[in-house]
Structure formats: structure tokens, C-alpha cells
Design an enzyme around this catalytic site. Structure first.
Site, PDB file in Angstrom:
ATOM      1  N   CYS A 138      61.300  62.288 -21.676  1.00  0.00           N
ATOM      2  CA  CYS A 138      62.606  62.854 -21.959  1.00  0.00           C
ATOM      3  C   CYS A 138      62.556  64.356 -21.724  1.00  0.00           C
ATOM      4  CB  CYS A 138      63.010  62.552 -23.404  1.00  0.00           C
ATOM      5  SG  CYS A 138      62.961  60.788 -23.816  1.00  0.00           S
ATOM      6  N   ARG A 151      64.023  64.092 -15.941  1.00  0.00           N
ATOM      7  CA  ARG A 151      63.059  63.554 -16.900  1.00  0.00           C
ATOM      8  C   ARG A 151      63.609  62.364 -17.673  1.00  0.00           C
ATOM      9  NH1 ARG A 151      58.825  66.968 -17.916  1.00  0.00           N
ATOM     10  NH2 ARG A 151      58.457  65.940 -19.897  1.00  0.00           N
ATOM     11  N   TRP A 161      65.027  59.254 -21.667  1.00  0.00           N
ATOM     12  CA  TRP A 161      64.506  58.102 -20.933  1.00  0.00           C
ATOM     13  C   TRP A 161      64.054  57.110 -21.994  1.00  0.00           C
ATOM     14  CZ3 TRP A 161      59.802  55.500 -20.307  1.00  0.00           C
ATOM     15  CH2 TRP A 161      59.712  54.669 -19.192  1.00  0.00           C
ATOM     16  N   ASN A 209      60.246  64.306 -27.323  1.00  0.00           N
ATOM     17  CA  ASN A 209      59.724  63.710 -26.097  1.00  0.00           C
ATOM     18  C   ASN A 209      58.333  63.175 -26.407  1.00  0.00           C
ATOM     19  OD1 ASN A 209      59.007  63.049 -23.424  1.00  0.00           O
ATOM     20  ND2 ASN A 209      58.168  65.091 -23.093  1.00  0.00           N
ATOM     21  N   GLY A 210      58.107  61.895 -26.156  1.00  0.00           N
ATOM     22  CA  GLY A 210      56.808  61.300 -26.434  1.00  0.00           C
ATOM     23  C   GLY A 210      56.968  59.951 -27.118  1.00  0.00           C
ATOM     24  N   GLU A 231      52.443  54.179   0.097  1.00  0.00           N
ATOM     25  CA  GLU A 231      53.414  55.196  -0.294  1.00  0.00           C
ATOM     26  C   GLU A 231      54.792  54.884   0.282  1.00  0.00           C
ATOM     27  OE1 GLU A 231      55.154  58.675  -1.911  1.00  0.00           O
ATOM     28  OE2 GLU A 231      53.515  57.328  -2.459  1.00  0.00           O
ATOM     29  N   LYS A 266      58.179  54.340  -1.988  1.00  0.00           N
ATOM     30  CA  LYS A 266      59.405  55.112  -1.815  1.00  0.00           C
ATOM     31  C   LYS A 266      60.614  54.185  -1.708  1.00  0.00           C
ATOM     32  CE  LYS A 266      58.280  59.056  -2.398  1.00  0.00           C
ATOM     33  NZ  LYS A 266      57.517  58.384  -3.423  1.00  0.00           N
ATOM     34  N   GLU A 273      61.389  52.437  -5.055  1.00  0.00           N
ATOM     35  CA  GLU A 273      61.810  53.396  -6.082  1.00  0.00           C
ATOM     36  C   GLU A 273      63.291  53.724  -5.999  1.00  0.00           C
ATOM     37  OE1 GLU A 273      58.462  56.629  -7.359  1.00  0.00           O
ATOM     38  OE2 GLU A 273      59.093  56.692  -5.270  1.00  0.00           O
ATOM     39  N   HIS A 321      45.504  35.679   4.579  1.00  0.00           N
ATOM     40  CA  HIS A 321      45.040  35.190   3.286  1.00  0.00           C
ATOM     41  C   HIS A 321      46.188  35.022   2.299  1.00  0.00           C
ATOM     42  CE1 HIS A 321      40.814  35.655   4.439  1.00  0.00           C
ATOM     43  NE2 HIS A 321      41.220  36.748   5.075  1.00  0.00           N
ATOM     44  N   LYS A 353      60.855  61.518 -13.886  1.00  0.00           N
ATOM     45  CA  LYS A 353      60.001  62.307 -13.002  1.00  0.00           C
ATOM     46  C   LYS A 353      58.584  62.469 -13.544  1.00  0.00           C
ATOM     47  CE  LYS A 353      59.128  65.086  -9.555  1.00  0.00           C
ATOM     48  NZ  LYS A 353      59.009  64.526  -8.203  1.00  0.00           N
TER      49      LYS A 353
END
Length: 608
Positions: A2, A27, A75, A101-102, A481, A485, A488, A504, A603
Site C-alpha cells: 500500500c 503501490r 492493495w 503498509n505491511g 519476461e 509482461k 501482467e 514433453h 509495484k
């Protein structure tokens, strides 16, 4: 994950809080709220949804008059995104307000204790426990109550606290979650991250673990967990304030993609002097480098993917065995670390909870740690034995682009330096590689200039349900990556596979029209990757290939080919990732997704 802000001073607090929260919305953006003391009591406003809802509800803060307040953008972790779960949280008498935050790990135990004493809870959050616990311990001295809860609360937290009985101060408290405080000519501020305060001050204090700051209009005073006064030095922030603004671009992500040439140049250029690599802040002597017999690279998300690339570079150039671990796994697998092991921790923010915990575990084991971070003064930068900075500036979009590119080239430099010191490459090879490194910014700029071609191609896949990325070696790392992207920001299911693993099981997922992105930049295994492309096309896949200029064979095999300029094979990730970033961006834009703030993501992941 957050974002929290606070202000006390001569100006109206609410507009400043809203401005700071706008800089921190990356955030968390499930809900937002503010608490402001109006001269008689603490007033609160909270709203589910983006910050815009809160801003409109309070008429840009006009309905919350007062010069002291705290704010929060959330968040969600404990409890769904609702008005009641949004921060700030009150005690029952609404005389103490808290933003957090946490994660409070023992909140259920504390909640039961408080309920047994008659406290009633109105939310599902762990944060409300802090507000009631402060109420329980408060006997007129805020600092005493805060130190008592710090001895009893387990987990991570950055707290902003105001007391109605002490309206001339704000308290800021930190354990494991990032928190800064600063002073401007008009007052004092707290924030989770630098962009929230850049408009008002460039001199900030980074609060360390288990420290408390008491902010007034005129001063900031610091205390340890026992309430004892301590001294701290401020840091000057060099970031350009405009770097945290969109600058005319539709999205921060597009702006930050276009900043990659400058970011790569800024990370490389100061470290190359008279044909030698000089990383001034690193502080590693040649003998120390020669003694390294193993490297562990530890990171999360995109930073992990840069480490995966660097495994090939370090092993290929410096001939040092490298293991790459997700930070969340590294801590729990009981890794074998000896005195000559180097643990490299990579993090954009320098506050990533799992990476920070991995760093601390490695230090407890007595091995040398090196942090590769973007934020000067961040926890990883301060706690690692060695540090190397990536000069990317603030990155606002949740999905990283320029920080990723900066981390890559930083590790190239390290690998070349280690290889030279250990006698694995000669001066001529170093010169050639540095020449190729210096060309990367211009080559990235060239690829970005072709974005319209990628946009036209991407528009064909807006309705795709599944996309598969294939590659071998470094190309597999690029594929990881690229896949991340896409998922996301577009919410399309995508997976990256080592191309040799197709037979496989993976190939059973390919059907008529399935989009496949094949990365093929490594000449020594090019024919094998082409064979994999032939396999998926024969089963109906539509293939876009990303390969190096001059690879005519791919034209005959793939449906669509994107070429990257020639470069050292070890550096190909820095170029091949550009069309994959653009592809993901334009697919997401075409679908109408919020590119900068993807759902459920934040983020800086500052909780485990």
C-alpha cells in the site's frame, strides 16, 4: 504494498495528501482514504476504487479542512476492497487514526485479546488491530503507546498515526516496510516512497527498522523502539521531478519504455572509464573477486528473469557457477552457502520483502551480499555488504520496463569485470564487449522507433486466449519476461517454455490459430529453435519470431519476423525484450486494460 502519506504544516493537508497518494497509486489502488484533524476532531473519508473516487467525493479535499492528516491507497491483503476495509482506521472513540503498509502476522491473536476486553471491530483488516491496541495502551503519552505496540506486534509495518489529543504532531513508525519523512518550508511529510514528496522537498530521512519519527510543523525528531532519542542524517534526492510525470505519454509504461535508451546509457556510461569498468560504489577488490567460487542470484518477478539471463553471462564469461533463485523459495530450501559464495540480491525498489529477507538470511550465514537496486538509501542498499545502483530514476508503471533493462546491463558490467579480473577474457575481448554495450542505447532506440509495426501485429491478437513463448538458453530467459509482461497487463494466459521441452507435454496445447512467440537470437542453437517453430506451425500455430538481422532461415519458417540489430550474443536480451514489451503493451491497450495499474497487482511487493 500500500501507499501511505502524511502532512503537518501551514497549508491545508487534504490536497497535499491527495497529491502524494496520486504519486503512490502504483503501490495499490483497490481503495483510498484520508483522515484530517479539523481543529475539533479527526474527520475521515474513504472510498472503494481508484483515488479519483476519493478526490471527487471530497471535492479535491475541500470537505476535509485541517492542516494535519494522513492518507492511504490500498492493495488489499486482509479483507476485500470495501469502504469499511479501506484505511485509515479509527479506534472506537475516533480519537486515534492509523494508516498501515505491511502485514500484522499475529493480528488474530491480538484481535481476540482485544475482543475479550470489550473492543469491537468494524473491518476485516489486520490494521484495525493496531488502532485498538494503541487505544488500549494510550494513557496520554503517544510515544509510550507506540513503543508498547511495537514490542507486541509481529510482522511488517509502516504506520502513520495521528492522535486527536495531540493534533500538533504525526507519528511515523517502521518495521520492514519502507517509510521516509521529510521537511519542506511549509511543514513535514511522511510517505512510502520518494515520488510522493518530490514536489515539496528533496531532503528526506529514511526511517530504519524499529524506528519512530515524530513530525511537527517545525521539526522532525527520531526515537528507537525503546523511546530513546536518536540522531539521523537526511539524504538529498537527485531525481528529476518530471521523471515521475507522464510527460505527454498516454501511459507511464509507454513513457518508461521510451526512456530505456537513456536508462541503459546512464547505467553503463559512468562505469566505463578509459576502456576499463569502474563501479565506484561496489567496493570489491580484485582479490575478493578472484576468491568467489559460486554466485547465488536471488530476486522476484522481472528481476528474477534478469538474474536468469545473467546466469548464462556469468558462467559463460567468468566461468563461475551460478544458481538463480526466487527469493521466496531461496529462504526455505536451506541453500548451501560457503565463505566464498557471493549472493546477489536484485530489486528495483530495494524494499521487496522476500528479497530483503533472503538478504538477511544470507548475511546470517556469513556470506558476502551484493545488492543491485535502483533506489539509493533503500533497505537492500543499506543492508547489503556491497551495492551497485541502476540509474533508472522513478518507475511508476506496475509492469517494469526500464528498471528491467537497467538491471540487465548492470549485470553485464559485473560479469565482464569478474571475467577480466579472473583472467577468463583478455583486454581485446573486454574492449569488443564494451563497444557493443555502448551501442545498446542507440539500438534500443531504433527498435522503439518501429513500434507502429508491432502495434499492427499486436492488434490481431487482442482476442487471444493463450499465447506461448519459446526459446533456448538466453532466449528462454527473454521468453519468460515477455510472457510475464503479457499476462501482467493484458490478462491473457501466457506461458514461457524452454523450446526443447515442447515434446514433453507442451505441444499438446497447440491448436489451430494459437499464437506462439519464438525468440531465436543465439546462432549456435538457431537451427534447433527453427525446428521447434516448424513443429508448432505444423499443428496450426501462428508464429511470430524475434531473431537477429541476417537470419534468413526464419523468414521461411515463421509467419511474422521481428529483427533485432546484431550485438554480442550475451547482450541479446536487452534488444529482444523491446518488441516483446511493445507487443504486450499494444495488446493490453487494444483490450482496453489499465496498462499502468493492472488488476490485483502492485509495484513494490513489500509483504511476503
Amino acid at each position: 504494498m500500500c501507499g501511505i502519506v502524511g502532512y503537518i504544516g501551514k497549508k491545508q493537508a487534504a490536497p497535499i495528501l491527495l497529491d502524494g497518494l496520486a504519486k503512490l497509486e502504483y503501490r495499490g489502488y483497490d481503495s483510498a482514504g484520508m483522515a484530517v484533524y479539523n481543529g475539533e476532531k479527526i474527520q475521515m473519508a474513504k472510498a472503494t476504487g481508484r483515488l479519483k473516487v476519493l478526490s471527487e467525493m471530497t471535492y479535491e479535499g475541500e470537505t476535509l479542512p485541517g492542516t494535519v492528516g494522513i492518507g492511504h491507497t490500498r492493495w488489499a491483503t486482509h479483507g476485500a476492497p470495501t469502504d469499511s476495509n479501506a484505511h485509515p482506521h479509527f479506534n472506537e472513540t475516533e480519537t486515534i487514526a492509523v494508516v498501515h503498509n505491511g502485514i500484522i502476522e499475529n493480528y488474530m491473536k491480538l484481535k481476540k485479546k482485544l475482543e475479550d476486553k470489550g473492543y469491537q471491530f468494524s473491518s476485516e483488516t489486520d490494521t484495525e488491530v493496531v488502532a485498538h491496541l494503541l487505544d488500549y495502551y494510550y494513557k496520554g503519552d503517544p510515544l509510550e503507546a507506540i513503543t508498547k505496540i511495537m514490542h507486541r506486534v509481529e510482522g511488517s509495518y509502516a504506520l502513520g498515526i495521528i492522535f486527536a489529543e495531540h493534533p500538533d504532531v504525526i507519528y511515523a513508525v517502521r518495521k520492514d516496510s519502507p517509510l521516509i519523512v521529510g521537511r519542506s518550508g511549509e511543514g513535514s511529510l511522511i510517505a512510502s516512497d520518494v515520488p510522493a514528496v518530490l514536489k515539496y522537498t528533496r531532503n528526506v530521512y529514511f526511517i530504519e527498522n524499529e524506528e519512530i519519527a515524530r513530525l511537527s510543523t517545525e521539526a522532525i525528531v527520531f526515537f528507537n523502539v525503546d523511546g530513546e532519542s536518536i540522531e539521523k542524517e537526511s539524504k538529498q534526492i537527485e531525481w528529476d521531478i518530471h521523471a515521475a510525470e507522464k510527460g505527454g505519454y498516454e501511459h507511464f509504461m509507454l513513457k518508461e519504455m521510451n526512456e530505456q535508451p537513456a536508462t541503459v546509457r546512464d547505467t553503463i556510461s559512468p562505469r566505463i572509464k578509459d576502456g576499463e569498468i569502474v563501479i565506484e560504489e561496489l567496493g570489491m577488490g580484485d582479490e575478493e573477486i578472484r576468491q568467489i567460487d559460486k554466485i547465488h542470484i536471488v530476486a522476484c518477478g522481472s528481476a528474477y528473469h534478469t538474474g536468469f539471463t545473467s546466469k548464462y553471462v556469468f558462467e559463460g564469461l567468468a566461468r563461475i557457477p551460478v544458481e538463480v533463485d526466487l527469493a521466496s523459495e531461496f529462504r526455505y530450501r536451506n541453500p548451501i552457502l560457503n565463505k566464498n559464495t557471493l549472493v546477489i540480491i536484485i530489486s528495483q525498489s530495494g524494499e521487496t520483502a522476500d528479497s530483503l529477507a533472503a538478504l538477511r538470511m544470507a548475511k546470517e550465514c556469513g556470506v558476502t551480499t551484493l545488492g543491485i537496486v535502483n533506489v539509493v538509501g533503500s533497505s537492500i542498499a543499506r543492508e547489503a555488504d556491497k551495492v551497485m545502483y541502476t540509474w533508472a530514476g522513478p518507475e511508476i508503471a506496475v509492469a517494469t520496463t526500464k528498471a528491467y533493462s537497467a538491471q540487465l546491463v548492470a549485470q553485464y558490467l559485473l560479469a565482464i569485470l569478474f571475467a577480466k579480473v579472473r583472467g577468463k577474457i583478455d583486454a581485446e575481448q573486454v574492449s569488443t564487449m564494451l563497444h557493443d554495450l555502448k551501442k545498446l542505447p542507440d539500438q534500443i532506440e531504433l527498435l522503439l522507433s518501429h513500434k507502429e509495426r508491432i502495434q499492427k501485429f499486436a492488434n490481431r491478437f487482442i482476442a487471444a486466449r493463450d499465447v506461448f513463448f519459446l526459446g533456448r538458453g538466453i532466449d528462454y530467459a527473454i521468453s519468460m519476461e515477455g510472457s510475464l509482461k503479457l499476462k501482467e497487463i493484458s490478462y491473457i494466459h501466457s506461458e514461457a517454455y524452454a523450446a526443447g521441452e515442447l515434446k514433453h507435454g507442451t505441444i499438446s496445447l497447440i491448436e489451430e490459430g494459437t499464437p506462439v512467440i519464438a525468440v531465436a537470437t543465439q546462432n549456435e542453437i538457431l537451427k534447433k529453435t527453427i525446428s521447434n517453430v516448424v513443429e508448432v506451425r505444423s499443428r496450426g500455430a501462428f508464429v511470430m519470431a524475434v531473431t537477429t538481422e541476417g537470419t534468413a532461415e526464419m523468414e521461411k519458417t515463421a509467419d511474422y519476423v521481428v529483427y533485432i540489430p546484431q550485438t554480442n550474443a550475451y547482450f541479446s536480451n536487452s534488444l529482444a525484450i523491446i518488441p516483446l514489451q511493445l507487443f504486450s503493451y499494444y495488446v493490453a491497450v487494444g483490450k482496453g486494460c489499465d496498462v499502468d495499474k493492472p488488476r490485483n497487482l502492485a509495484k513494490s511487493v513489500t509483504v511476503e
